[in-house]
Each structure stands twice: as structure tokens, then as C-alpha cells.
Motif scaffolding. Structure first.
Motif, PDB file in Angstrom:
ATOM      1  N   PHE A 728     -13.448  54.690 109.990  1.00 51.22           N
ATOM      2  CA  PHE A 728     -12.056  54.472 109.563  1.00 51.22           C
ATOM      3  C   PHE A 728     -11.838  52.976 109.358  1.00 51.22           C
ATOM      4  O   PHE A 728     -12.323  52.148 110.143  1.00 51.22           O
ATOM      5  CB  PHE A 728     -11.081  54.995 110.626  1.00 51.22           C
ATOM      6  N   SER A 729     -11.125  52.625 108.315  1.00 55.40           N
ATOM      7  CA  SER A 729     -10.769  51.227 108.082  1.00 55.40           C
ATOM      8  C   SER A 729      -9.415  51.158 107.408  1.00 55.40           C
ATOM      9  O   SER A 729      -9.044  52.039 106.618  1.00 55.40           O
ATOM     10  CB  SER A 729     -11.821  50.517 107.212  1.00 55.40           C
ATOM     11  N   GLY A 730      -8.688  50.128 107.732  1.00 57.03           N
ATOM     12  CA  GLY A 730      -7.359  49.920 107.148  1.00 57.03           C
ATOM     13  C   GLY A 730      -6.987  48.454 107.182  1.00 57.03           C
ATOM     14  O   GLY A 730      -7.379  47.724 108.098  1.00 57.03           O
ATOM     15  N   GLY A 731      -6.260  48.027 106.194  1.00 55.63           N
ATOM     16  CA  GLY A 731      -5.850  46.627 106.124  1.00 55.63           C
ATOM     17  C   GLY A 731      -4.525  46.473 105.420  1.00 55.63           C
ATOM     18  O   GLY A 731      -4.095  47.338 104.648  1.00 55.63           O
ATOM     19  N   TYR A 732      -3.865  45.354 105.708  1.00 56.11           N
ATOM     20  CA  TYR A 732      -2.556  45.084 105.099  1.00 56.11           C
ATOM     21  C   TYR A 732      -2.370  43.579 104.976  1.00 56.11           C
ATOM     22  O   TYR A 732      -2.875  42.804 105.800  1.00 56.11           O
ATOM     23  CB  TYR A 732      -1.428  45.676 105.943  1.00 56.11           C
ATOM     24  N   GLN A 733      -1.648  43.183 103.931  1.00 55.38           N
ATOM     25  CA  GLN A 733      -1.371  41.776 103.688  1.00 55.38           C
ATOM     26  C   GLN A 733       0.134  41.590 103.661  1.00 55.38           C
ATOM     27  O   GLN A 733       0.825  42.134 102.801  1.00 55.38           O
ATOM     28  CB  GLN A 733      -1.998  41.322 102.364  1.00 55.38           C
ATOM     29  N   PHE A 734       0.647  40.818 104.625  1.00 55.06           N
ATOM     30  CA  PHE A 734       2.065  40.480 104.652  1.00 55.06           C
ATOM     31  C   PHE A 734       2.278  39.168 103.884  1.00 55.06           C
ATOM     32  O   PHE A 734       1.487  38.231 104.003  1.00 55.06           O
ATOM     33  CB  PHE A 734       2.564  40.287 106.091  1.00 55.06           C
ATOM     34  N   LYS A 735       3.358  39.109 103.125  1.00 56.49           N
ATOM     35  CA  LYS A 735       3.698  37.890 102.398  1.00 56.49           C
ATOM     36  C   LYS A 735       5.190  37.644 102.496  1.00 56.49           C
ATOM     37  O   LYS A 735       5.981  38.573 102.642  1.00 56.49           O
ATOM     38  CB  LYS A 735       3.290  37.998 100.926  1.00 56.49           C
ATOM     39  N   GLY A 736       5.560  36.394 102.389  1.00 59.47           N
ATOM     40  CA  GLY A 736       6.977  36.050 102.437  1.00 59.47           C
ATOM     41  C   GLY A 736       7.219  34.628 102.009  1.00 59.47           C
ATOM     42  O   GLY A 736       6.296  33.830 101.827  1.00 59.47           O
ATOM     43  N   GLY A 737       8.505  34.295 101.880  1.00 65.49           N
ATOM     44  CA  GLY A 737       8.896  32.926 101.562  1.00 65.49           C
ATOM     45  C   GLY A 737       8.389  32.436 100.238  1.00 65.49           C
ATOM     46  O   GLY A 737       7.968  31.290 100.115  1.00 65.49           O
ATOM     47  N   GLU A 738       8.419  33.289  99.203  1.00 64.63           N
ATOM     48  CA  GLU A 738       7.859  32.883  97.922  1.00 64.63           C
ATOM     49  C   GLU A 738       8.677  31.789  97.249  1.00 64.63           C
ATOM     50  O   GLU A 738       8.198  31.084  96.380  1.00 64.63           O
ATOM     51  CB  GLU A 738       7.770  34.096  96.987  1.00 64.63           C
ATOM     52  N   ASN A 739       9.965  31.625  97.640  1.00 61.03           N
ATOM     53  CA  ASN A 739      10.828  30.658  96.959  1.00 61.03           C
ATOM     54  C   ASN A 739      10.803  29.265  97.573  1.00 61.03           C
ATOM     55  O   ASN A 739      11.445  28.353  97.077  1.00 61.03           O
ATOM     56  CB  ASN A 739      12.279  31.171  96.952  1.00 61.03           C
ATOM     57  N   GLY A 740      10.081  29.102  98.667  1.00 64.33           N
ATOM     58  CA  GLY A 740       9.969  27.773  99.264  1.00 64.33           C
ATOM     59  C   GLY A 740      11.179  27.394 100.093  1.00 64.33           C
ATOM     60  O   GLY A 740      12.107  28.176 100.326  1.00 64.33           O
ATOM     61  N   LEU A 741      11.209  26.145 100.555  1.00 57.93           N
ATOM     62  CA  LEU A 741      12.299  25.643 101.378  1.00 57.93           C
ATOM     63  C   LEU A 741      13.506  25.310 100.519  1.00 57.93           C
ATOM     64  O   LEU A 741      13.388  24.705  99.463  1.00 57.93           O
ATOM     65  CB  LEU A 741      11.850  24.391 102.139  1.00 57.93           C
ATOM     66  N   LYS A 742      14.687  25.683 100.979  1.00 55.67           N
ATOM     67  CA  LYS A 742      15.906  25.427 100.225  1.00 55.67           C
ATOM     68  C   LYS A 742      17.029  25.023 101.176  1.00 55.67           C
ATOM     69  O   LYS A 742      17.046  25.380 102.350  1.00 55.67           O
ATOM     70  CB  LYS A 742      16.346  26.676  99.453  1.00 55.67           C
ATOM     71  N   ASN A 743      17.994  24.302 100.629  1.00 53.64           N
ATOM     72  CA  ASN A 743      19.245  24.029 101.315  1.00 53.64           C
ATOM     73  C   ASN A 743      20.341  24.817 100.626  1.00 53.64           C
ATOM     74  O   ASN A 743      20.601  24.621  99.435  1.00 53.64           O
ATOM     75  CB  ASN A 743      19.595  22.539 101.283  1.00 53.64           C
ATOM     76  N   ASN A 744      20.964  25.751 101.333  1.00 56.52           N
ATOM     77  CA  ASN A 744      21.963  26.619 100.724  1.00 56.52           C
ATOM     78  C   ASN A 744      23.334  26.347 101.345  1.00 56.52           C
ATOM     79  O   ASN A 744      23.486  26.309 102.575  1.00 56.52           O
ATOM     80  CB  ASN A 744      21.608  28.094 100.947  1.00 56.52           C
ATOM     81  N   PRO A 745      24.345  26.179 100.495  1.00 51.43           N
ATOM     82  CA  PRO A 745      25.691  25.976 101.026  1.00 51.43           C
ATOM     83  C   PRO A 745      26.351  27.314 101.362  1.00 51.43           C
ATOM     84  O   PRO A 745      26.166  28.302 100.675  1.00 51.43           O
ATOM     85  CB  PRO A 745      26.407  25.286  99.874  1.00 51.43           C
ATOM     86  N   THR A 746      27.113  27.342 102.422  1.00 56.99           N
ATOM     87  CA  THR A 746      27.858  28.527 102.822  1.00 56.99           C
ATOM     88  C   THR A 746      29.328  28.155 102.984  1.00 56.99           C
ATOM     89  O   THR A 746      29.655  27.194 103.679  1.00 56.99           O
ATOM     90  CB  THR A 746      27.333  29.091 104.151  1.00 56.99           C
ATOM     91  N   THR A 747      30.219  28.894 102.313  1.00 56.52           N
ATOM     92  CA  THR A 747      31.651  28.618 102.401  1.00 56.52           C
ATOM     93  C   THR A 747      32.187  29.075 103.754  1.00 56.52           C
ATOM     94  O   THR A 747      31.946  30.193 104.188  1.00 56.52           O
ATOM     95  CB  THR A 747      32.397  29.351 101.279  1.00 56.52           C
ATOM     96  N   LEU A 748      32.957  28.194 104.409  1.00 59.41           N
ATOM     97  CA  LEU A 748      33.478  28.506 105.743  1.00 59.41           C
ATOM     98  C   LEU A 748      34.944  28.894 105.709  1.00 59.41           C
ATOM     99  O   LEU A 748      35.443  29.517 106.630  1.00 59.41           O
ATOM    100  CB  LEU A 748      33.286  27.301 106.663  1.00 59.41           C
ATOM    101  N   GLU A 749      35.654  28.489 104.629  1.00 57.24           N
ATOM    102  CA  GLU A 749      37.053  28.855 104.447  1.00 57.24           C
ATOM    103  C   GLU A 749      37.912  28.481 105.654  1.00 57.24           C
ATOM    104  O   GLU A 749      38.778  29.237 106.092  1.00 57.24           O
ATOM    105  CB  GLU A 749      37.165  30.352 104.156  1.00 57.24           C
ATOM    106  N   GLY A 750      37.671  27.301 106.216  1.00 58.51           N
ATOM    107  CA  GLY A 750      38.518  26.798 107.286  1.00 58.51           C
ATOM    108  C   GLY A 750      38.284  27.422 108.637  1.00 58.51           C
ATOM    109  O   GLY A 750      38.970  27.089 109.604  1.00 58.51           O
TER     110      GLY A 750
END
Length: 885
Positions: A728-750
Motif C-alpha cells: 500500500f502507498s499513498g501521498g499528498y501535497q499540501f500547498k498554500g499562500g500562492e499570492n505571497g505576503l500582503k498588507n490588507n486594509p480593514t474598515t473599522l467604522e469607528g
């Protein structure tokens, strides 16, 4: 818009005091064509175009010296393109000036200058060029000067077309792989350059990260181009260092050239101080090169290498490496002192497919002594843990418009654990693809049954030898060589259908095997055993024949279960592909096919008989007893349809449950017992991205005292069949973060938000945060194997489990980390683990390799310049090899 401003008293010949050709007689400021001081708007211009004192009659040929104007328009004068914005002629001052605004170019013989602004003095034949600040204050349209194919980018330039001298401010020019920055440069008529306060660097950034600060320097032109400089010191990140050079000489060669290869110095506790990779580089013609290098260790170790590369565009490319070394560890006279002689040969050759589509040659050779990897693979412990090495050289030939093909292959397989080798010298294959000899060239109407008759042919000529490294060069070495030639003919008879859905394809095969050596049996009374005596290779010639008749039967069955459109699982489908293969071969155990009887009397005076085949060897014993067998295969495929809310077209998606689930075996009708073969099963599928494969074999017969018996396993209460092997054999490849590092603004509305960095509540409209999406990947592969054996008649099960995994993360565009490892379930510990870090510092590379676990524990630290010019000079390499304790 062109405006002419002139006054009679200002227009005169350029005669008088002799001036420095690089020192302009008047300043040439950048005049904005849109300012009133340079050019008044036409609405504000005096209404009378002929004001008093400026009558045109005063401007005639008797007053104006036209020599300068004729000189400027002659064939040897510089040619200016009109400014995109405007061109202004100003003859009111001491010199006649022309001002160009907006993307202007001037060319003169082999010289061209482009800039946003230029001012030209007709009398002195001097041009001044510079960029112009834009609305943001950034300088645009900086001058670019091209001469004899060499390009200079600068801030400002004064160029005299008469003396061919130039004064340049803040210029950057290339010198091979390097860049020369100059704050003030004089360019002489012979194209030599005098630099004051310059920078010499291989960093291509506008503001280099490191450089040699030059007080004075001179660059001479081709053909003997070189850079000579006076006192200089190294600057890193604008910080001066105490590394001072009283003078320097940097030769430049435009062509390939040989030279000294700078060595690496260091120390190893087990082999002493060392100097490695010292040697000489040779250029051998247009397509080849050669590097001869060597290593020396103070405790006696040494190595010699020959590395060559070749490349002919659109034809072929490759490399050849030969290494020989002697590794000595331990002090002289010590008990732990050891020595080993090692060597390796590597050759890689790639032919361009377009060079000759009918004849191709490719090679990948990797041959080494068994101890070479242990003493010479220290830079990569993962390679040191490899247990096999393989090589292949293949030559293939085809004929356009013909079904014939020829291939010649030489292969090599090497086991590092037991020092065993297997070579093919060579294997030649000649084949003819399937042809239909009775098929009409122009088919009219339905295909006739005889047009379906096909024919194919294949022949192999094999030469193989297996040996241990210790047997190399012994007197009976070549007696291990096995060779033979086999011809296979296949005749495909017309296929037909039974009951519309069952396809039947009959066939006839004939095989002929040629042997060039034979064996005989002999009784060895001293050892009390029967021995094999082989003849020499190519000392005899024999032929054996085989025949078989067969037919294959196949069909496909579909089963579908519907669950309704409202159910999540709407349908389930099962596809069954059964196939049968029937074959018959006559009894070929005849003297013609090499079958013999050997009669002897043992040491107890007992007459005995041994049946054997004198042609047994590379292809096995030819012929066999009469056989009529049936092979069967049962293939299965499972799918289902499920609702998919995201799919607005039909709302249904197909899901594969099992790609293939196959069972296969055979039954021999003419065998005297145990007619049924082992039953094989295999499975492959992909579940949620996890690739899974499994295989197993089952024995339908029972075992008694470790031996198979004629009774079925189910009759002995051991189930339908006994499990003999499972994998029996099995394998998997996890991937993530394809867009790289970012700074995202979030509205706080006071709404107040808690900031963990400051410990305060923030009432800002936006909060910027780091969205950690660094590209990363992590993969694993697990394998499990189980087998059953019966040593001494007792059932014994053996298992093997391995887990290998690897991961990578790119924290920034420049920083990358990888890890490779595994887990040994038998030893319950991590296997060889390797961690590597690569940091791209633009003009430098920073690498760390660390193997903390396993047999090959080691680490290395490498800091080096990227430029090939400085690679050997600006490098720091520190390592601890795995054989050092």
C-alpha cells in the motif's frame, strides 16, 4: 514652434582667443520653453514685428559671417532631430546657440546622444545634454550616449564634436559583468575614460549594495580593454571597510579564455588542512572547454578531476567528468588510520531533436567505485544515502516511410550496498511495427475480413554480465557474460464480434531463440554435488523454437443505480470489464530444443538422473511441457454523481471513487495438479487529492509444513485464498499562500479594536495588518509492504513501513526554506533529515545546509557573490562533513 532671435552685433565669426574644448564659453542652462524669459507667448508679443532699430536690411551677407552657418550644415556636422516640444535658435549673445526641448537625438559618425534637453553651440561645436525634472521633481529623459556599440547612461554631458572629448557627470557603464559608476568622467578621443571618484561593482542596482570606491581610474578601449585604478577601498551598504587596495588592475576579455581557478581553503579534523578545487581552465575551440582541478589534504588525502563541457547550438550538448581520489583519515601511525582509492565517471549527452529526427543519441552515465559516495558526496548527505546508481546510453534509428526501427542500448546498474554490478554490452533491438499486408491502398466499400490480418516482428540481441566489484579483472571474469538472440513473430487474425458486444481476437505467435554458448552437467565427487560447466561465449551456435496459439475475448458491462434528482447522491455507476485470454502451446521439451538427461552415480554408488536444458541462461530454458491455459482479468471502475450547488448549468458533478480495481489470474488445463495460479489484485484511486495505490496476491491452495499442497485453502479452513503479499502507498501535497505576503486594509467604522502590539484600543478608520500568505508546500508519501514466508515450515510475516516527507516555504521573495526527512517505523526514529535555507541578497547568495539526524550528520555555511568574476574571491565556505566526528 520655432522662433529665431538674432541681433546684428551678436552674429560674428568664431575667431579670437583659443579656449579649452571641454570648457564652454558660456553657460548653457536648461531653458524652459514655456517660461516668458525664454519665449514670450504670441499674444504678449509686440504688435509690430519690425520694431525700430531692427530693420531687416541690416541683416545681410555683408554683415553676417556665413562661414559658421555653412559649417553647421555641411556633411561632417552633427545631425539633430527636432525637439518634440520646441526648437529655439538664439543668435543674440556672444555665441550662436540652438536649444532643443523634448526627446531630441543627435548623431555624428558612430556617435549618438539622446536626451530630453540639449543646447548646441554652433561656434565651438559643443553640445550639452541633460534630463528635465517632471512635476514630481524626478529627473526624466537622462542622456544616453552610444558609441561603437557601447552605451553610457548619465546625468549630464558636455560633448565637443571637434575634439571628440566629453565631460560626463554621474555616469553608469558596463565593463563585462561589472558596472562602473563615475561622478565625474572625462572621455577622450581614443574612447579611453578617466574616472574621478568612481565605484566598481558587480551589483546591478542603481545604488549598489557593495562596491570598490575608486579615487582615480582609467578604462582603456578595445582591443586591450582594461581598468587600472589607484587607491581604493571596499564599501558594503555604504559603510567603508578597512580593506584597502593601493592600486588595482582589472583585465577584460570579450572572448572565452582560460586561466587559474581559485581554490578553497579550510580544515577537517579527520583529514587535516586542505586546499581544494585549485586548477586551470582551458578553452578548446569554439564548442568545448576543460577544467583540471585537484584537492590536497595535509594528512595524505588527494583528488584529481577533469571536467569538460561541450555545446553546439541546435546540434548537441553535454558534459564529461572524471574523478580519482585517495581518502586518508587519521594520523600517521594511529590505529584508526584508513585509506581508500576511489573513482567515478560521469557523462551526459543530449541531442537536439531537430538535429536529426531519424538518428538520435542520448546518454546518462554515472559509474563509480563503491566507496566513492561515502568519501566524495559530503556536500549533499541525501545523495550519500542513495544505494543504487544507474546509467544508460541509447542510439535509435528510424527510416522515414518505413515501419522499421533499430535501437542500441548500453545500461549499467550498481548496488552500493553489496558492490554488485549488472551491465548490458549492448542490447540491440530491431522491430517492425504492425502492418496490414493485405489492406487495399484505396478502400472501396466495406473492409474485407482478410484486410484485418496483421503482422509484426521484433528481435533482441542481448549481452549481459553480472559480477561483484572484487571479481573485476579476474581470469574467469568474461565467463560470466551471457548472450543470446531472440526473434518474435506475431500474426494477428481478423477479429469478430459474438452477440454484438463480445469482441474476439485470435492470434498466432512464433519465437526463435539463438544461443551462442551452452552448459553441461558434471558430477563433483569431492564436493558430492552436480556442477554446471559453461562453454565460452560465442563458441557455439544453437537455435530453439516455440509456438503458441491464442485468442482474447473482452466486453464491458455497465450498472447504474439512480437515487432521484433531489438526493445528494443522484446516481452510482459500476463499470465491469471482463476479459479472457486463451492460449495453447505444444510440448517443446525435445532434444532439438536442448533438453538432456544426465546420468551419474553418487558417492553411495546410487544411480541418479538429472533432467536439464543445455541452453538455459539469459532467456531461461527454451520450450516446456504442453500447456493450455486461460488467463482472466476482471476490471472495475466506480463513479457517482452528486449535486453541486456551485454549478449553475446542470448542478451535477462526477466523483471518481475507484479508478481501477483489477483481479487477474490464470488456469492451466493440462497441468497434473494445482492448475490455478496465484490471484493478483491491484487498486488505484485518488480521494480528496490523496493518491492511493495498493496491490496484493492470494494463493488459492493450502500449505502443509511450509509447502503448497494440492488441496484448496478453503477446504482447510484458511478462507477462500491465502494472502501472500500486500502493498500500500499513498501521498499528498499540501500547498498554500500562492499570492505571497500582503498588507490588507480593514474598515473599522469607528468601532474600537484591541491592538496586541501596543496594548491599546484603536479608534482608527482603517487598520492595516499582515496577511500571511507566504507560498508554501508540504508533501508526504507513506508505503507499507507485507509478505508471508514459511522458514522451517513455520509461517512468518514480515512488514516494511516507510514515511518520507518534504516541505518548502518562501517567507519572502528572497528567503526560501526546505526540509526533507522520513521516519523509520522499524527503528522508531527519524531517517536522514536535511534542512536548507537559501537567502537571495541580490548580488550575494546565502546558503545553509544542515543534517541533524541520521547517519550523515553534517552542516555547511556558504556566503558567495553571484558574479562569476567574484565567485572565487568573495566567498566564505565553512562546513562539517558527515565522516568527521
Amino acid at each position: 514652434m520655432i522662433v529665431l532671435l538674432c541681433a546684428p552685433q551678436a552674429v560674428k565669426a568664431a575667431a579670437g582667443t583659443v579656449r579649452d574644448s571641454l570648457q564652454p564659453a558660456l553657460s548653457m542652462p536648461v531653458v524652459d520653453s514655456l517660461t516668458p524669459s525664454a519665449l514670450s507667448d504670441s499674444i504678449r508679443w509686440p504688435a509690430d514685428s519690425l520694431p525700430a532699430g531692427a530693420d531687416s536690411t541690416t541683416l545681410d551677407s555683408t554683415t553676417v559671417d556665413s562661414t559658421g552657418i555653412r559649417r553647421a550644415s555641411s556633411l561632417d556636422a552633427p545631425v539633430f532631430s527636432s525637439g518634440r516640444d520646441s526648437t529655439i535658435y538664439d543668435f543674440t549673445g556672444e555665441h550662436r546657440m540652438i536649444y532643443y526641448y523634448g526627446d531630441v537625438a543627435v548623431s555624428y559618425e558612430n556617435l549618438e546622444i539622446k536626451a530630453e534637453y540639449m543646447a548646441y553651440d554652433i561656434d565651438t561645436r559643443m553640445v550639452y545634454a541633460s534630463g528635465v525634472p517632471d512635476t514630481a521633481g524626478k529627473l526624466v529623459g537622462r542622456p544616453v550616449m552610444t558609441e561603437d556599440g557601447k552605451e553610457y547612461e548619465m546625468e549630464t554631458v558636455h560633448y565637443n564634436f571637434g575634439s571628440r572629448k566629453a565631460k560626463i557627470n554621474n555616469v553608469i557603464t558596463t565593463e563585462g559583468e561589472a558596472y562602473l559608476h563615475g561622478e565625474a568622467i572625462k572621455k577622450m578621443p581614443d574612447n579611453s575614460i578617466h574616472v574621478h571618484h568612481g565605484k566598481y561593482t558587480t551589483c546591478d542596482a542603481e545604488h549598489p549594495h557593495f562596491y570598490l570606491r575608486l579615487s582615480k581610474a582609467k578604462v582603456t578601449p578595445e582591443p586591450n580593454s582594461q581598468t587600472v585604478f589607484g587607491p581604493a577601498y571596499l564599501v558594503i551598504e555604504d559603510v567603508p571597510t578597512p580593506l584597502l587596495l593601493p592600486f588595482g588592475f582589472i583585465p577584460k576579455r570579450s572572448d572565452r579564455s582560460g586561466g587559474l581557478l581559485f581554490p578553497t581553503f579550510g580544515e577537517e579534523p579527520s583529514r587535516g588542512f586542505y586546499v581544494t578545487r585549485i586548477g586551470w581552465y582551458f578553452v578548446l575551440g569554439e564548442y568545448f572547454d576543460l577544467a583540471l582541478t585537484g584537492d590536497y589534504f595535509t594528512l595524505g588525502s588527494w583528488a584529481l578531476r577533469a571536467n569538460s563541457r561541450y555545446n553546439k547550438l541546435y546540434k548537441f550538448a553535454g558534459s564529461f567528468d572524471f574523478n580519482i581520489s585517495e581518502s586518508v583519515s587519521g594520523a600517521v601511525g594511529s590505529t584508526d588510520r584508513s585509506a581508500s582509492r576511489n573513482f567515478s565517471i560521469s557523462w551526459n549527452h543530449r541531442q537536439d531533436p531537430k538535429a536529426n529526427p531519424e538518428l538520435t543519441l542520448n546518454a546518462s552515465v554515472n559509474y563509480m567505485s563503491s566507496s566513492y559516495r561515502h568519501f566524495n558526496s559530503m556536500t549533499n548527505p541525501m545523495n550519500a544515502s542513495q544505494s543504487t546508481a544507474q546509467s544508460s546510453i541509447s542510439l535509435s534509428k528510424s527510416w522515414e516511410g518505413s515501419p522499421f526501427n533499430l535501437s542500441v542500448n548500453l545500461t549499467h546498474s550498481q548496488n552500493m550496498q553489496d558492490s554488485s554490478y549488472a551491465l548490458s554490452l549492448p542490447v540491440m533491438t530491431f522491430s517492425m511495427t504492425t502492418i496490414y499486408p493485405f489492406k487495399r491502398k484505396r478502400g472501396v466499400g466495406e473492409e474485407r475480413f482478410y484486410e484485418k490480418i496483421s503482422f509484426s516482428y521484433r528481435t533482441n540481441f542481448d549481452n549481459k554480465i553480472r559480477f561483484k566489484e572484487s571479481e573485476l579483472g579476474t581470469p574467469d571474469f568474461w565467463s560470466k557474460l551471457e548472450n543470446g538472440m531472440r526473434h518474435d513473430f506475431s500474426l494477428g487474425l481478423p477479429s469478430f464480434n459474438l452477440l454484438k458486444h463480445i469482441n474476439v481476437s485470435p492470434s498466432v505467435t512464433y519465437g526463435m531463440t539463438m544461443f551462442f554458448q551452452s552448459l553441461q552437467k558434471s558430477w563433483n565427487s569431492a564436493d558430492a554435488r552436480v556442477e554446471d560447466i559453461k562453454s565460452q561465449s560465442f563458441s557455439e551456435f544453437h537455435m530453439a523454437h516455440s509456438y503458441s496459439f491464442g485468442a482474447s475475448v473482452s466486453t464491458r458491462l455497465y450498472g447504474t443505480f439512480q437515487y432521484g434528482k433531489e438526493a445528494f447522491i443522484q446516481a452510482f455507476r459500476h463499470v465491469i470489464t471482463p476479459s479472457l485470454s486463451l492460449s495453447y502451446s505444444p510440448d517443446l521439451r525435445t532434444p532439438w530444443n536442448g533438453h538432456r538427461m544426465f546420468y551419474y552415480v553418487d558417492n553411495q554408488n546410487t544411480a541418479r538422473t538429472v533432467t536439464y536444458n543445455r541452453y538455459s541462461g539469459l532467456y531461461g530454458a527454451p520450450g516446456g511441457q504442453q500447456a493450455a491455459s486461460m488467463g482472466f482479468t476482471l476490471g472495475n471502475n466506480f463513479e457517482m454523481k452528486v449535486r453541486n450547488k456551485k454549478d449553475t448549468t446542470n448542478g451535477v458533478s462526477k466523483v471518481k471513487l475507484i479508478d481501477n480495481l483489477n483481479f487477474s489470474g490464470s488456469y492451466n488445463f493440462l497441468a497434473d495438479s494445482m492448475n490455478l495460479s496465484l490471484i493478483s489484485a491491484s487498486l488505484s484511486t485518488n480521494i480528496l487529492g490523496v493518491g492511493i495505490s495498493a496491490n496484493a496476491s492470494f494463493d488459492p491452495y493450502a500449505v502443509r509444513n511450509g509447502q503448497r499442497i494440492r488441496e484448496f485453502s478453503i477446504a482447510k479452513g484458511d478462507g477462500l485464498a491465502r494472502l501472500t503479499t500486500f502493498g500500500f502507498s499513498g501521498g499528498y501535497q499540501f500547498k498554500g499562500g500562492e499570492n505571497g505576503l500582503k498588507n490588507n486594509p480593514t474598515t473599522l467604522e469607528g468601532v474600537p479594536r484591541f491592538d496586541p502590539a501596543t496594548g491599546d484600543y484603536l479608534y482608527t478608520e482603517y487598520l492595516f495588518y499582515d496577511d500571511f500568505k507566504a507560498p508554501w508546500s508540504f508533501g508526504f508519501n507513506y508505503s507499507f509492504n507485507y509478505s508471508v514466508s514459511y522458514p522451517r515450515g513455520i509461517k512468518e510475516g514480515r512488514t516494511m513501513q516507510t514515511l518520507a516527507f518534504n516541505g518548502q516555504i518562501k517567507l519572502t521573495e528572497a528567503l526560501n526554506m526546505t526540509v526533507q526527512s522520513g521516519f523509520d517505523f522499524k527503528a522508531l526514529q527519524l531517517s536522514t533529515t536535511s534542512l536548507s535555507i537559501h537567502y537571495d541578497l541580490h548580488c550575494f547568495d546565502f546558503d545553509i545546509q544542515w543534517t541533524p539526524f541520521g547517519q550523515y550528520q553534517s552542516w555547511s555555511f556558504l556566503f558567495k557573490a553571484k558574479s562569476s568574476m567574484l565567485y572565487d574571491l568573495l566567498k566564505y565556505d565553512k562546513r562539517k562533513n558527515y565522516n568527521v566526528r
